[in-house]
Design an enzyme around this catalytic site. Structure first.
Site, PDB file in Angstrom:
ATOM      1  N   LYS A 118      37.887  46.146  43.785  1.00  0.00           N
ATOM      2  CA  LYS A 118      37.956  45.535  42.451  1.00  0.00           C
ATOM      3  C   LYS A 118      37.360  46.469  41.390  1.00  0.00           C
ATOM      4  CE  LYS A 118      33.677  42.965  42.278  1.00  0.00           C
ATOM      5  NZ  LYS A 118      32.900  41.767  42.304  1.00  0.00           N
ATOM      6  N   LYS A 123      31.584  47.257  37.416  1.00  0.00           N
ATOM      7  CA  LYS A 123      30.606  48.016  36.636  1.00  0.00           C
ATOM      8  C   LYS A 123      29.815  48.957  37.526  1.00  0.00           C
ATOM      9  CE  LYS A 123      29.416  43.952  35.004  1.00  0.00           C
ATOM     10  NZ  LYS A 123      28.985  42.743  34.278  1.00  0.00           N
ATOM     11  N   LYS A 138      26.997  43.912  48.520  1.00  0.00           N
ATOM     12  CA  LYS A 138      25.953  44.586  47.748  1.00  0.00           C
ATOM     13  C   LYS A 138      24.808  45.083  48.616  1.00  0.00           C
ATOM     14  CE  LYS A 138      26.669  42.866  43.105  1.00  0.00           C
ATOM     15  NZ  LYS A 138      26.057  42.315  41.897  1.00  0.00           N
TER      16      LYS A 138
HETATM   17  P1  TYM Z   1      29.889  39.810  36.624  1.00  0.00           P
HETATM   18  O1  TYM Z   1      28.902  40.234  35.585  1.00  0.00           O
HETATM   19  O2  TYM Z   1      30.082  40.690  37.800  1.00  0.00           O
HETATM   20  O3  TYM Z   1      31.304  39.591  35.960  1.00  0.00           O
HETATM   21  C1  TYM Z   1      31.498  38.762  34.802  1.00  0.00           C
HETATM   22  C2  TYM Z   1      32.815  38.044  34.912  1.00  0.00           C
HETATM   23  O4  TYM Z   1      33.900  38.974  35.055  1.00  0.00           O
HETATM   24  C3  TYM Z   1      34.675  38.643  36.202  1.00  0.00           C
HETATM   25  N1  TYM Z   1      35.155  39.900  36.811  1.00  0.00           N
HETATM   26  C4  TYM Z   1      36.440  40.165  37.106  1.00  0.00           C
HETATM   27  N2  TYM Z   1      37.564  39.458  36.938  1.00  0.00           N
HETATM   28  C5  TYM Z   1      38.734  40.025  37.342  1.00  0.00           C
HETATM   29  N3  TYM Z   1      38.813  41.275  37.871  1.00  0.00           N
HETATM   30  C6  TYM Z   1      37.706  42.026  38.055  1.00  0.00           C
HETATM   31  N4  TYM Z   1      37.786  43.254  38.558  1.00  0.00           N
HETATM   32  C7  TYM Z   1      36.444  41.475  37.672  1.00  0.00           C
HETATM   33  N5  TYM Z   1      35.154  41.939  37.705  1.00  0.00           N
HETATM   34  C8  TYM Z   1      34.387  40.959  37.182  1.00  0.00           C
HETATM   35  C9  TYM Z   1      33.724  37.904  37.143  1.00  0.00           C
HETATM   36  O5  TYM Z   1      34.411  37.085  38.040  1.00  0.00           O
HETATM   37  C10 TYM Z   1      32.890  37.116  36.147  1.00  0.00           C
HETATM   38  O6  TYM Z   1      33.549  35.920  35.786  1.00  0.00           O
HETATM   39  N6  TYM Z   1      27.279  36.371  39.150  1.00  0.00           N
HETATM   40  C11 TYM Z   1      28.113  36.589  37.952  1.00  0.00           C
HETATM   41  C12 TYM Z   1      27.414  36.211  36.671  1.00  0.00           C
HETATM   42  C13 TYM Z   1      26.911  34.817  36.644  1.00  0.00           C
HETATM   43  C14 TYM Z   1      27.675  33.632  36.461  1.00  0.00           C
HETATM   44  C15 TYM Z   1      26.737  32.572  36.488  1.00  0.00           C
HETATM   45  C16 TYM Z   1      29.034  33.385  36.266  1.00  0.00           C
HETATM   46  C17 TYM Z   1      25.609  34.444  36.780  1.00  0.00           C
HETATM   47  N7  TYM Z   1      25.507  33.112  36.672  1.00  0.00           N
HETATM   48  C18 TYM Z   1      27.148  31.235  36.345  1.00  0.00           C
HETATM   49  C19 TYM Z   1      29.442  32.047  36.120  1.00  0.00           C
HETATM   50  C20 TYM Z   1      28.493  31.005  36.151  1.00  0.00           C
HETATM   51  C21 TYM Z   1      28.467  38.053  37.895  1.00  0.00           C
HETATM   52  O7  TYM Z   1      27.775  38.898  38.407  1.00  0.00           O
HETATM   53  O8  TYM Z   1      29.553  38.324  37.111  1.00  0.00           O
END
Ligand code: TYM
Length: 334
Positions: A199, A202, A116
């Site tokens: 991957k 968003k 990032k």
């Molecule tokens: P975020 O918002 O990027 O994504 C949310 C969830 O979706 C999963 N994910 C994917 N899984 C498979 N293939 C993909 N292409 C893909 N893109 C996203 C992510 O692994 C995630 O589970 N930092 C985290 C949010 C967060 C969080 C937490 C998660 C903040 N605090 C505590 C778990 C526990 C994030 O940015 O996810």
């Protein structure tokens, strides 16, 4: 110990197929199978969202839209606790306490920060660097036992375990529970439709790279039709897809949607080219996502009710967070 499931998602843009298959579908499954003495907490990581460029008006709109989508996917706010991170100040407070435990060297290894911040590391926000410490606070605050996430969050979860272990050791306490990541085997990493080595995300500038849960049937079919693939027929085993990232991704998406293994998909589709496979995949995707989209229309029509549900979830989360936060202060002599 009773099961405590905690997970979050950033409310930046629409929920996409990667989020759904990699994480949210598991949230729903775990909620539905939760024993009576367990608890599920799911939150919108709005404090994480402000670590990169932020448009406040857009963020506010995205928060409601994401809440409506999560409910449309099957999260029931009367059973699971659904809330916004910013509504529970204990997350930020515990993050600060854990900043004393986390090591700069640990954070320097985080691949998401490297991706990032890119070439402009010096210009990245301190928040983006400390992001995984807040994420550790998110789960440790509730004594999470299990954290359903996609593969890309595994490293952050390992860091949360390291922080918990060091905090417990340094303070001679056993305050924090070490959380286990729950990563779905078939959909741990859904890739971009335009590039099988990146991957689905968003933040990808190309809308054609991802299927949003808000896409209608025609849009889904068009995105799959235009998805990058190759000219070869599908083989009989996944091992033979090793050098075909786009083909592997499309087969993986089919498998995750159908709830079977990629080898099982190939057992029925071997010998077919993408001209035949893509329409079958599109049909399956539309079949899975259409009911979610229809429910989304209902929930997004009532923003006041969404706000009420989120406020109610935050009140319940604050109550659950309070004892651990108080113990963390006490353990540090504060
Ligand atoms: P975020 O918002 O990027 O994504 C949310 C969830 O979706 C999963 N994910 C994917 N899984 C498979 N293939 C993909 N292409 C893909 N893109 C996203 C992510 O692994 C995630 O589970 N930092 C985290 C949010 C967060 C969080 C937490 C998660 C903040 N605090 C505590 C778990 C526990 C994030 O940015 O996810």
């Amino acid at each position: 110990m009773a099961m405590r499931i905690v997970s979050g998602i950033q409310p930046t843009g629409n929920l996409h197929l990667g989020n759904y298959l990699g994480a949210i579908r598991n949230w729903v499954r775990m909620q539905d199978e939760m024993p009576a003495d367990g608890e599920c907490l799911f939150f919108l990581a709005d404090l994480h969202a402000i670590t990169v460029h932020n448009d406040p008006v857009l963020l506010a709109a995205n928060i409601r839209e994401m809440a409506a989508t999560i409910i449309a996917c099957g999260i029931d706010p009367t059973r699971a606790i659904l809330f916004r991170q910013a509504h529970v100040p204990a997350h930020t407070e515990l993050c600060w306490l854990l900043n004393g435990t986390a090591r700069i060297g640990w954070l320097n290894r985080m691949t998401q920060f490297k991706e990032k911040s890119g070439k402009n590391r010096e210009g990245a926000s301190v928040g983006l660097f400390a992001y995984p410490v807040l994420q550790a606070a998110d789960v440790l605050l509730y004594q999470a036992t299990h954290v359903p996430v996609g593969e890309d969050q595994k490293q952050h979860l390992e860091l949360a375990r390291d922080i918990a272990t060091k905090f417990n050791a340094d303070t001679g306490s056993d305050l924090f529970t070490l959380p286990e990541p729950i990563i779905p085997p078939a959909a741990a990493r859904i890739m971009s439709l335009r590039d099988g080595t990146a991957k689905m995300s968003k933040s990808d500038p190309s809308d054609a790279s991802r299927i949003a849960l808000t896409d209608d049937a025609d849009t889904i079919a068009a995105k799959i039709r235009k998805a990058k693939s190759d000219a070869d027929a599908l083989p009989a085993t996944v091992a033979e897809l090793a050098d075909r990232p786009e083909a592997r991704n499309l087969v993986g998406i089919y498998a995750a949607l159908a709830g079977v293994t990629p080898d099982q998909v190939l057992a029925t589709h071997a010998g077919k080219g993408f001209g035949a496979f893509k329409p079958a995949l599109a049909e399956l995707a539309v079949e899975t996502l259409s009911p979610i989209r229809a429910r989304l229309e209902t929930f997004r029509a009532d923003p006041a009710e969404l706000d009420r549900l989120l406020a109610d979830g935050a009140a319940r989360a604050r109550t659950l967070a309070a004892p651990t936060l108080a113990s963390a202060y006490a353990a540090l002599g504060l």
